[in-house]
Design a protein around this motif. Sequence first.
Motif, PDB file in Angstrom:
ATOM      1  N   SER A   1       0.840  -1.199   0.000  1.00 49.91           N
ATOM      2  CA  SER A   1       0.000   0.000   0.000  1.00 49.91           C
ATOM      3  C   SER A   1       0.871   1.243   0.000  1.00 49.91           C
ATOM      4  N   THR A   2       0.254   2.386  -0.245  1.00 45.06           N
ATOM      5  CA  THR A   2       0.960   3.661  -0.169  1.00 45.06           C
ATOM      6  C   THR A   2       0.106   4.634   0.628  1.00 45.06           C
ATOM      7  N   GLN A   3       0.753   5.469   1.427  1.00 44.49           N
ATOM      8  CA  GLN A   3       0.037   6.427   2.269  1.00 44.49           C
ATOM      9  C   GLN A   3       0.457   7.844   1.935  1.00 44.49           C
ATOM     10  N   ILE A   4      -0.475   8.758   2.124  1.00 42.18           N
ATOM     11  CA  ILE A   4      -0.171  10.181   2.010  1.00 42.18           C
ATOM     12  C   ILE A   4      -0.843  10.902   3.173  1.00 42.18           C
ATOM     13  N   VAL A   5      -0.110  11.803   3.810  1.00 39.83           N
ATOM     14  CA  VAL A   5      -0.631  12.605   4.921  1.00 39.83           C
ATOM     15  C   VAL A   5      -0.062  14.009   4.790  1.00 39.83           C
ATOM     16  N   PHE A   6      -0.916  15.001   4.913  1.00 31.51           N
ATOM     17  CA  PHE A   6      -0.438  16.377   4.897  1.00 31.51           C
ATOM     18  C   PHE A   6      -1.414  17.277   5.634  1.00 31.51           C
ATOM     19  N   GLU A   7      -0.916  18.429   6.043  1.00 32.44           N
ATOM     20  CA  GLU A   7      -1.725  19.434   6.709  1.00 32.44           C
ATOM     21  C   GLU A   7      -2.113  20.488   5.672  1.00 32.44           C
TER      22      GLU A   7
ATOM     23  N   THR B   1     -13.752  10.485   7.138  1.00 33.42           N
ATOM     24  CA  THR B   1     -12.919   9.284   7.044  1.00 33.42           C
ATOM     25  C   THR B   1     -11.483   9.612   6.640  1.00 33.42           C
ATOM     26  N   HIS B   2     -11.284  10.786   6.081  1.00 33.34           N
ATOM     27  CA  HIS B   2      -9.939  11.191   5.655  1.00 33.34           C
ATOM     28  C   HIS B   2      -9.368  12.293   6.541  1.00 33.34           C
ATOM     29  N   ARG B   3     -10.081  12.641   7.589  1.00 28.66           N
ATOM     30  CA  ARG B   3      -9.652  13.742   8.463  1.00 28.66           C
ATOM     31  C   ARG B   3      -9.173  13.185   9.806  1.00 28.66           C
ATOM     32  N   THR B   4      -7.995  13.604  10.220  1.00 28.07           N
ATOM     33  CA  THR B   4      -7.450  13.207  11.518  1.00 28.07           C
ATOM     34  C   THR B   4      -7.070  14.466  12.294  1.00 28.07           C
ATOM     35  N   SER B   5      -7.571  14.555  13.513  1.00 29.28           N
ATOM     36  CA  SER B   5      -7.231  15.686  14.379  1.00 29.28           C
ATOM     37  C   SER B   5      -6.349  15.171  15.507  1.00 29.28           C
ATOM     38  N   LEU B   6      -5.288  15.891  15.804  1.00 33.22           N
ATOM     39  CA  LEU B   6      -4.409  15.484  16.894  1.00 33.22           C
ATOM     40  C   LEU B   6      -3.773  16.707  17.521  1.00 33.22           C
ATOM     41  N   ASN B   7      -3.293  16.500  18.746  1.00 29.47           N
ATOM     42  CA  ASN B   7      -2.578  17.548  19.460  1.00 29.47           C
ATOM     43  C   ASN B   7      -1.157  17.075  19.687  1.00 29.47           C
ATOM     44  N   PHE B   8      -0.210  17.920  19.349  1.00 27.21           N
ATOM     45  CA  PHE B   8       1.188  17.574  19.549  1.00 27.21           C
ATOM     46  C   PHE B   8       1.922  18.786  20.097  1.00 27.21           C
ATOM     47  N   GLY B   9       2.538  18.608  21.269  1.00 28.96           N
ATOM     48  CA  GLY B   9       3.301  19.700  21.861  1.00 28.96           C
ATOM     49  C   GLY B   9       2.478  20.939  22.130  1.00 28.96           C
ATOM     50  N   GLY B  10       1.188  20.736  22.463  1.00 28.67           N
ATOM     51  CA  GLY B  10       0.344  21.872  22.791  1.00 28.67           C
ATOM     52  C   GLY B  10      -0.271  22.561  21.592  1.00 28.67           C
ATOM     53  N   LYS B  11      -0.146  21.975  20.407  1.00 25.44           N
ATOM     54  CA  LYS B  11      -0.718  22.584  19.211  1.00 25.44           C
ATOM     55  C   LYS B  11      -1.642  21.599  18.506  1.00 25.44           C
TER      56      LYS B  11
ATOM     57  N   THR C   1      -5.058  19.511  12.033  1.00 31.38           N
ATOM     58  CA  THR C   1      -6.063  18.792  11.251  1.00 31.38           C
ATOM     59  C   THR C   1      -5.384  18.316   9.978  1.00 31.38           C
ATOM     60  N   LEU C   2      -5.367  17.005   9.779  1.00 32.70           N
ATOM     61  CA  LEU C   2      -4.625  16.409   8.674  1.00 32.70           C
ATOM     62  C   LEU C   2      -5.550  15.734   7.684  1.00 32.70           C
ATOM     63  N   TYR C   3      -5.114  15.701   6.432  1.00 40.13           N
ATOM     64  CA  TYR C   3      -5.726  14.817   5.447  1.00 40.13           C
ATOM     65  C   TYR C   3      -4.872  13.561   5.419  1.00 40.13           C
TER      66      TYR C   3
ATOM     67  N   TYR D   1     -11.464  10.662  -2.314  1.00 39.98           N
ATOM     68  CA  TYR D   1     -11.485  12.085  -1.961  1.00 39.98           C
ATOM     69  C   TYR D   1     -10.110  12.554  -1.498  1.00 39.98           C
ATOM     70  N   MET D   2      -9.634  13.670  -2.058  1.00 43.16           N
ATOM     71  CA  MET D   2      -8.391  14.293  -1.606  1.00 43.16           C
ATOM     72  C   MET D   2      -8.267  15.692  -2.185  1.00 43.16           C
TER      73      MET D   2
END
Length: 582
Positions: free
Chosen positions: A313-319, A330-340, A343-345, A442-443
């Motif tokens: 497989s191949t993956q792509i992730v970007f902000e 399904t393509h949206r990921t929200s995370l907190n890192f280092g206090g920030k 929202t990623l695709y 979708y992208m």
Amino acid sequence: MSSISEEREMHSTRQRKNSHPSINPFSGNALPYSNRGGSGGSNSHLTLRRISLYGTIVVVLTVLYLFVSGSGTSTSSSSSTSSGSSKAEKVIVEKVVEKVVEKVVTVEVPASNTNTNTNSNANANALRPATNSNVNSNCGASASPASQYVLMVDAGSTGSRIHVYKFSHCVDNVSHKSLGNLVLDDELFEQIKPGLSSYPTDPLKAAKSLDVLLDKAKARVPVELWGCTPIAVKATAGLRLIGAEKSEAILKAIRERLETVYPFNVVKGDGISVMDGKDEGVFAWITVNYLLNSIGASAKTKSAAIMDLGGGSTQIVFEPKSSITVTEATHRTSLNFGGKDYTLYQHSFLGYGLMEGRRKVLEAAISKLDSKLSCLGTGVTMPVKKPGDAGVSNKAAGEVEIVGTDEGFEQCSKFVSGNLFDKNPALCKSSAPDTCSWDGVYMPKLHSSFDGDIYAFSYFYDRVADLGVLTKGNPDDGFEFTITEVETLAVAVCKAIDGDVSARKSLPETVQKAMDKEPGLCLDLGFIYHMLRTGYELSDSRTLKTAKKIKGVETGWCLGAAIHLADSMMSGEKGVAGVCRS
């Protein structure tokens, strides 16, 4: 078939140490730790027994000292020889008493703990060094430096790999909780072949195949820390393709073997699992941007996008830019890192790894070209093995051989683009026509929604940078390349495999050797070119970066997953003891 660099690096050991010396939380007056996560209360009793023993010795030696001293001064008629002997004995006894007293004064006493009978608090003490102003300078007066090992097994489609990470961090002296800010201090990397999917009918053999990796981990992690070293096994595309029943049997066998044969803390829940493709991409994104210092409150640059080309497989992730909204959950990921907050695709294209992509092209050649393909040299044959046939003999799998026709990159390119990366608008489920990649996925378009650096890994590196044709960059810091450079390389390779002697001689020796080793190199380069140009619609002049390491650390999803795992396990009520085996 395996990648060029994977073959070269098989069974290799790679280490990484940063510019700072390793911090050992078990130096100074830290406590020893049981490798099974048991209570550390016995250490206090042991120390008290030592004090009693030393006290008894002091009393005995003191009496001896007084006796020798007295005998030397009360007998005035003693000979000079006897007097000299008494003085020598006195000096010896004085030295012994001095050493014993010094040992008693400096004996190590553990910090008091009102709940030493609980495993969690005992483990917290074991993982927390006692206060020492010399080693606490980086953590402040209220916290202490500590180390944490994490084991992450990447069970990929072509092989299994283990990363043994050692992190430095700060632990609050009162709550025993990590203050975060994990700093990678050291890394051990080992890999084996084949992958777990090569044992679809023998789960126990699949589990035992990891033993060589786990034994390396045991040798690397201090014995007293085995029980407080979490381990996770994450299988990727290869295991997904053999079917749920077979993959679940293999994963169950791995968990049972880890829990009964090895001393590490096996992560509960999804610790031993087939990793969701989206998690694989997001963890890789964390890894890269963590190493680039591009995420968190102290980030100095924009976050980078990542493209990871595996075997299955191949993956792509970007902000995306702030003006772009990722509309499909399904393509949206929200995370907190280092206090920030981020929202990623993200998306994982299952079946579009290099080996699966090659298989798609070969199967298309069976149905449309009478088992002939322009992407292979004249007389070159390549068998097609369907998914799920791993470990089955070629004859039993009913393989069909594809024969090369010696037609060059132009024809190969047309065939690849005509059978993969379908851009038919009718497939798009998204309402906006400009938010569809290939096969109806979708992208948001990369060229309009993202303008930062793009890092391409794994087979992108193996098939382009590893051939020694890129001039911008170096193996330590990574290379830069454009889509046009990929096309130029593909044209030259395809021309050379067609028997053009002058074309072959014009290529670097590294490329010639790669062609001899990989008869499908022309096909692979055509696949990569069209993934970037046709699939992702990147312009010919778009620059990408590729590397196996950033700042000396292996890229990929493993480091990001290890950081996420350690942080989550140490953030609960047990604090740092949350990483320990119960």
